[in-house]
Enzyme design. Structure first.
Site, PDB file in Angstrom:
ATOM      1  NE  ARG A  27      -3.667   0.012   2.468  1.00 37.21           N
ATOM      2  CZ  ARG A  27      -4.773  -0.115   1.926  1.00 37.21           C
ATOM      3  NH1 ARG A  27      -5.172  -1.126   1.396  1.00 37.21           N
ATOM      4  NH2 ARG A  27      -5.698   1.034   1.779  1.00 37.21           N
ATOM      5  CG  ASN A 101      -4.889   5.286   4.010  1.00 38.08           C
ATOM      6  OD1 ASN A 101      -4.241   6.107   3.186  1.00 38.08           O
ATOM      7  ND2 ASN A 101      -5.867   4.460   3.709  1.00 38.08           N
TER       8      ASN A 101
END
Ligand code: M6R
Length: 614
Positions: A27, A101
């Site tokens: 990610r 995030n």
């Protein structure tokens, strides 16, 4: 974009969190960090660069033992990838550690206000402001979950936040808005993470969190509320793959493993969707036959590789259903004021189910009254949850940043949708649909053959390490295959590559051609006579201008032999199914060339698998 994991239980949190980060590194890999609570104190270690740098720092200076912790692997948005900007971020007192995030859109105002109230912020990130806001809320004696709810009400943008507090060592608190977060429910331990992969070796029981929710995990409990503290209903689910599926299993790269898994991905996506009575059944269709009969337009929206899957699907959906089908980049869709109505079916294709451009596009479509169907590989993700219907691709976890098996599975899932629409609307007879399903069922064996015969493709790649530019040509469904071949080469090998519709060549791109530019050409099956012959003419045109031609053509196609410097044979399949076999050599070529150039195949520079910011 970033990967987040939090843990409370009876195991060593450092081991659990670092293992989780390893599985989430796809990610983002600009930095990695971890924080643990021990003795009322938060201990943090973070390093710029890949997780290996954090591993080394932890080996050099181990953190104290602890059973509560969190970690982060970063894809940088605000501030360069340095140790200082790495997460976790802490407040002025060091009591709170926070990972994030997404993007806090009002962070600049928050930073100024915090500065005015005496806080010192040391990083360039948007995240750090949130740690200081938590500090202020906790100062009033509230618990971490209450503080998190109060802070979330002040934030704009997209975020998953996970925090620990030195004064509350037995809990981890997380919140989400527009960014992924799932809970893993264990026995005497619980987890929060961006993706189930982070905790799959500990539990396969998960909880999907909704929009604007806060979760508190402790050893034995999971409590989910909205931002006002009201309890909310959650959806529990069981992950249908195990830890082995998320391991490399002896391959040098995840991408190689995932390329080899393509026959299985295609068969699993077809599995159980065709009943013995000869009818297609799509479990999570959730749109009634009447609703499907009302559809007068299909718009497919997606990004990157998923967009190319959509371009392939358009040919089949229009051909089988006679419903007009447009394909559009999700990032462009809502900004052009698209004409949408109740009769429009918007199909969102997304491996991750978290791509922000696609998520925003489906929200726009639903606001305009359209129905949305998701084609997705990730159970528990946001896009399927916010859609009216879902067709899951059953490709299993895809870890390499470059999409491979999910591309094929997306095409298959879209084909199932096209056939299902044809069945409901009566634009194809049952035996015609059965015939196409039968052809699809032959595809795994055809892919297997392409994989078995791939050595010459690998040799070709190794012979082209000095190439600076590669072109890919295709027509009809071969055109998106060309685009996908070019994308794979760009993202993995960092070589200039472009895909063109072969018919467009003479309208400009042919000027690029000379002896230094290898050109891949995907030749349609001979059954499509006109199209086939036109592409063969295109090959002659580029060869006449000195290009090295690398031709992908079906078995028995002798027309291309005289014009192919290299010939890659494909099994004979119907035209609409050709992308499912023709893409595979192009994936192998890009992977091998990138490897030969010493690139990191699984984690190419500047990229992240899941793009959760616009
Ligand atoms: O998760 P999604 O399918 O929504 O992701 C879309 C694109 O970001 C993705 O396909 C990207 O282009 C891949 N890196 C391609 O290999």
């Amino acid at each position: 974009m970033c990967g987040i994991v939090g843990y409370v239980g009876d195991k060593q949190a450092q081991e659990v969190v670092v293992e989780g980060l390893r599985r989430l590194e796809y990610r983002g890999y600009d930095s990695a960090g971890i924080a643990l609570v021990e003795g009322g104190v938060v201990h943090t270690t973070k390093r710029a660069g890949k997780l290996a740098n954090l591993d080394k720092a932890l080996a050099d200076e181990p953190l104290p033992e602890s059973t509560t912790g969190l970690g982060h692997t970063r894809w940088a948005t605000h501030g360069p990838p340095t140790d200082l900007n790495a997460h976790p971020h802490t407040d002025c007192t060091g009591r709170v550690a926070l990972v994030h995030n997404g993007i806090i859109e009002n962070f600049a105002q928050l930073r100024i206000a915090l500065g005015g109230r005496g806080h010192t912020l040391t990083s360039d990130t948007d995240t750090e402001a949130v740690a200081h806001l938590l500090e202020e809320e906790l100062g009033g004696g509230t618990d971490l979950a209450q503080a998190m709810r109060a802070v979330c009400r002040q934030l704009q943008g997209a975020f998953t936040l996970v925090a620990i507090d030195g004064d509350q060592p037995d809990v981890v608190v997380a919140a989400r808005r527009n960014s992924p977060l799932v809970v893993g429910r264990g026995n005497g331990e619980n987890f929060v993470a961006s993706d189930v992969a982070a905790f799959i070796s500990h539990t396969r029981d998960a909880i999907e969190l909704g929009q604007d929710q806060v979760v508190t995990i402790s050893r034995d409990d999971v409590v989910v509320t909205d931002y006002d503290g009201a309890p909310v209903d959650v959806r529990e689910f069981h992950v249908d793959w195990d830890a082995a599926a998320a391991e490399k299993g002896g391959y040098a790269w995840f991408m190689l493993k995932e390329i080899d898994e393509q026959p299985q991905a295609v068969s699993d996506t077809l599995l159980g969707r065709y009943s013995p009575d000869g009818r297609l059944q799509l479990d999570e269709m959730r749109l009634s036959d009447d609703e499907l009969r009302e559809i007068d337009k299909v718009i497919i929206i997606a990004c990157g590789t998923a967009f190319y899957a959509g371009l392939v699907a358009k040919y089949a959906i229009e051909h089988w259903t006679r419903i007009p089908c447009e394909v559009e980049l999700a990032s462009e869709f809502r900004y052009r004021d698209p004409v949408l109505s109740h009769g429009t079916l918007v199909v969102a294709i997304s491996q991750s189910g978290e791509t922000m451009d696609t998520l925003m596009a489906i929200r726009h479509a639903r606001q305009q009254g359209s129905r949305v169907l998701a084609v997705c590989n990730t159970n528990g993700s946001t896009i399927p949850r916010e859609s009216d219907a879902v067709i899951y691709t059953h490709a299993g976890p895809e870890v390499a940043v470059a999409g491979t098996k999910t591309f094929l599975a997306q095409i298959v899932a879209c084909y199932l949708l096209g056939l299902y629409l044809a069945q409901v609307r009566g634009t194809k007879f049952g035996d015609e649909i059965a015939g196409i399903v039968g052809q699809l069922q032959q595809i795994p064996a055809a892919i297997q053959r392409v994989l078995a015969e791939a050595e010459p493709v690998r040799e070709l790649a190794r012979s082209l390490v000095d190439t600076r530019s590669v072109l890919f040509l295709g027509r009809h469904v071969g055109y998106p295959v060309a685009l996908e071949g070019a994308l794979k080469l760009k993202e993995l090998a960092y070589i200039h590559a472009e895909g063109f519709a072969a018919g467009e060549l003479k309208h400009g791109p042919i000027a690029l051609i000379d002896h230094r530019v290898p050109v891949f050409v995907v030749v349609p099956p001979k059954g499509r006579d006109m199209l086939h012959d036109k592409v063969v003419s295109n090959i002659q045109e580029i060869r006449a201008r000195g290009a090295r031609t690398i031709v992908l053509a079906e078995d028995g196609d002798e027309d291309v032999v005289a014009y192919a410097d290299e010939l890659i044979r494909l099994p004979k399949v119907p035209t609409l199914l050709q992308p499912l076999v023709a893409t595979v050599p192009l994936q192998i070529f890009a992977c091998e060339l990138a490897d030969a150039l010493g690139r990191d195949v699984d984690q190419p520079r500047n990229l992240a698998k899941s793009v959760t910011v616009e």
